[in-house]
Scaffold this motif. Sequence first.
Motif, PDB file in Angstrom:
ATOM      1  N   GLN A   8       0.760  -0.781  -0.137  1.00 23.72           N
ATOM      2  CA  GLN A   8      -0.388   0.108  -0.131  1.00 23.72           C
ATOM      3  C   GLN A   8       0.771   0.809   0.071  1.00 23.72           C
ATOM      4  O   GLN A   8       2.278   1.355   0.362  1.00 23.72           O
ATOM      5  CB  GLN A   8      -1.133  -0.095   1.290  1.00 23.72           C
ATOM      6  CG  GLN A   8      -1.393  -0.920   1.073  1.00 23.72           C
ATOM      7  CD  GLN A   8      -3.086  -1.184   2.753  1.00 23.72           C
ATOM      8  OE1 GLN A   8      -2.446  -0.926   3.526  1.00 23.72           O
ATOM      9  NE2 GLN A   8      -3.991  -1.489   2.946  1.00 23.72           N
ATOM     10  N   SER A   9       0.440   2.532  -0.734  1.00 26.31           N
ATOM     11  CA  SER A   9       1.080   3.359  -0.985  1.00 26.31           C
ATOM     12  C   SER A   9       1.284   4.490   0.565  1.00 26.31           C
ATOM     13  O   SER A   9       0.081   3.808   1.786  1.00 26.31           O
ATOM     14  CB  SER A   9       0.399   4.240  -1.704  1.00 26.31           C
ATOM     15  OG  SER A   9      -1.092   5.127  -0.709  1.00 26.31           O
ATOM     16  N   GLY A  10       2.898   4.606   1.236  1.00 27.58           N
ATOM     17  CA  GLY A  10       2.950   4.782   1.994  1.00 27.58           C
ATOM     18  C   GLY A  10       3.390   4.411   3.398  1.00 27.58           C
ATOM     19  O   GLY A  10       3.797   4.727   4.102  1.00 27.58           O
ATOM     20  N   LEU A  11       3.937   2.677   2.737  1.00 23.79           N
ATOM     21  CA  LEU A  11       3.974   1.940   4.002  1.00 23.79           C
ATOM     22  C   LEU A  11       5.489   1.189   3.702  1.00 23.79           C
ATOM     23  O   LEU A  11       5.593   0.900   1.877  1.00 23.79           O
ATOM     24  CB  LEU A  11       3.595   0.819   3.423  1.00 23.79           C
ATOM     25  CG  LEU A  11       1.849   1.341   4.302  1.00 23.79           C
ATOM     26  CD1 LEU A  11       0.926  -0.410   4.660  1.00 23.79           C
ATOM     27  CD2 LEU A  11       1.734   1.309   6.106  1.00 23.79           C
ATOM     28  N   LEU A  12       6.480   0.467   4.619  1.00 28.15           N
ATOM     29  CA  LEU A  12       7.751   0.913   3.509  1.00 28.15           C
ATOM     30  C   LEU A  12       7.837  -0.637   3.536  1.00 28.15           C
ATOM     31  O   LEU A  12       8.733  -1.077   2.479  1.00 28.15           O
ATOM     32  CB  LEU A  12       8.902   1.140   4.856  1.00 28.15           C
ATOM     33  CG  LEU A  12       9.120   2.808   5.100  1.00 28.15           C
ATOM     34  CD1 LEU A  12       9.921   2.853   6.102  1.00 28.15           C
ATOM     35  CD2 LEU A  12       9.411   2.941   3.465  1.00 28.15           C
ATOM     36  N   ARG A  13       6.803  -1.261   3.750  1.00 26.48           N
ATOM     37  CA  ARG A  13       7.299  -2.934   3.243  1.00 26.48           C
ATOM     38  C   ARG A  13       5.251  -3.099   2.881  1.00 26.48           C
ATOM     39  O   ARG A  13       4.560  -2.939   3.731  1.00 26.48           O
ATOM     40  CB  ARG A  13       7.511  -3.456   4.426  1.00 26.48           C
ATOM     41  CG  ARG A  13       6.951  -3.524   5.727  1.00 26.48           C
ATOM     42  CD  ARG A  13       7.049  -4.717   6.803  1.00 26.48           C
ATOM     43  NE  ARG A  13       6.411  -4.671   7.660  1.00 26.48           N
ATOM     44  CZ  ARG A  13       5.218  -5.361   8.434  1.00 26.48           C
ATOM     45  NH1 ARG A  13       4.351  -5.603   7.246  1.00 26.48           N
ATOM     46  NH2 ARG A  13       4.785  -5.542   9.519  1.00 26.48           N
ATOM     47  N   PRO A  14       5.220  -4.836   2.432  1.00 23.98           N
ATOM     48  CA  PRO A  14       4.298  -4.654   2.188  1.00 23.98           C
ATOM     49  C   PRO A  14       3.248  -5.704   3.643  1.00 23.98           C
ATOM     50  O   PRO A  14       4.352  -6.353   4.498  1.00 23.98           O
ATOM     51  CB  PRO A  14       3.742  -5.933   1.233  1.00 23.98           C
ATOM     52  CG  PRO A  14       5.448  -6.168   1.458  1.00 23.98           C
ATOM     53  CD  PRO A  14       6.462  -5.470   1.574  1.00 23.98           C
TER      54      PRO A  14
END
Length: 382
Positions: free
Chosen positions: A268-274
């Motif tokens: 997701q946009s804005g997160l560094l990992r899934p």
Amino acid sequence: MLTAVAISGYRSVHDLVLPLSGLNVITGANGSGKSNVYRALRLIAGMAEGGAIRALAREGGLDAVLWAGPEQPVKPGSTAQGTMRTRPIALQLGFASDDLGYLVDLGLPVPAESTMFNRDPVIKRESVFAGPVARPSALLVERRNAHVRVRDDAWHDVPYAPPGHRSILGELGDTQTTPELLTLRNRLRDWRFYDHLRTDIDAPARRPQIGTRTPVLSDDGSDLAAALRTIVEDGGARTLDATIDEAFPGSRIEVAATDGVFTLGLRQSGLLRPLGAAELSDGTLRFLLLTAALLTPQPPELMVLNEPETSLHVDLLPALASLIRRASENTQVVVITHAQRLAELLGEAPEVNALTLVKRSDATDIDGLGMLERPRWDWGKR
């Protein structure tokens, strides 16, 4: 494509014939009979697998699932009263399609002192027919108790007596003598049902799983990661990406494989990992399960979704409706739903067949469908 489904003597259903088209949406208040229609469809499919009798046993046996009212529904304003039964105990199910139709009549066996299974339902009659109605002239295969006959130019007896608890759909069927049974058996085994896909903390879809090519999502959703990856490798990557982006803007699916073990992630946009499957909300995981089911690279002839909106936020319903409409381009879809918003979104498609179930004299009926508009149907006699 099924054109009608008929149910008689099952729970709240006294005698009901539902018209069907390519995309069907069935709604109604609690207790109107939606779940009974779903169960009846599963019972019909179970005839091809030999599982219908066991399914009835799990529901409490034939006595527990029979029409609970009087033999004839009471008129509005009247009170139901018990009367002497004039017809035999019967649970009848059937369907008509573009070419072949099928009906089955289940009852109780002749009591015998030598067995403890006198309450097990047995098949009294089965018919396979051509056209919309099981007229005598349209019959292709007919079973009465253990006697089976087939027709080509004339009627011929089949030299095999099927057990009372087994359908001829599962017991007979070859390309020479009974090709119609073979055709129907394969069709019914291809039907798919998705009902309350598991999203709890222990749901199989939340755990890494050994991955194999999976064109059809399993009932428990355990092969979700493999099913989504199969969609990608079978040419559905663009459609999958568009579906996920519509539901969760800026997001995309990631499937990783380590020594054959597949894991699912949602970036997701804005997160560094899934986010892994174990971290997803119930609603997000359910939407991914429905996505894998509806974008199948191997569309069935019929797919039935029972309350697919469960756990979904209302904002996800437009994306779900788009998924269902897209699936209905390649397969016949029946959606049974409590969500009026989902029904409205699906109803925007001009081809949708919207059916609202209601209770009349305590029996399930279709709102606004008069006797002249009801599909023709003939149960025949034992």
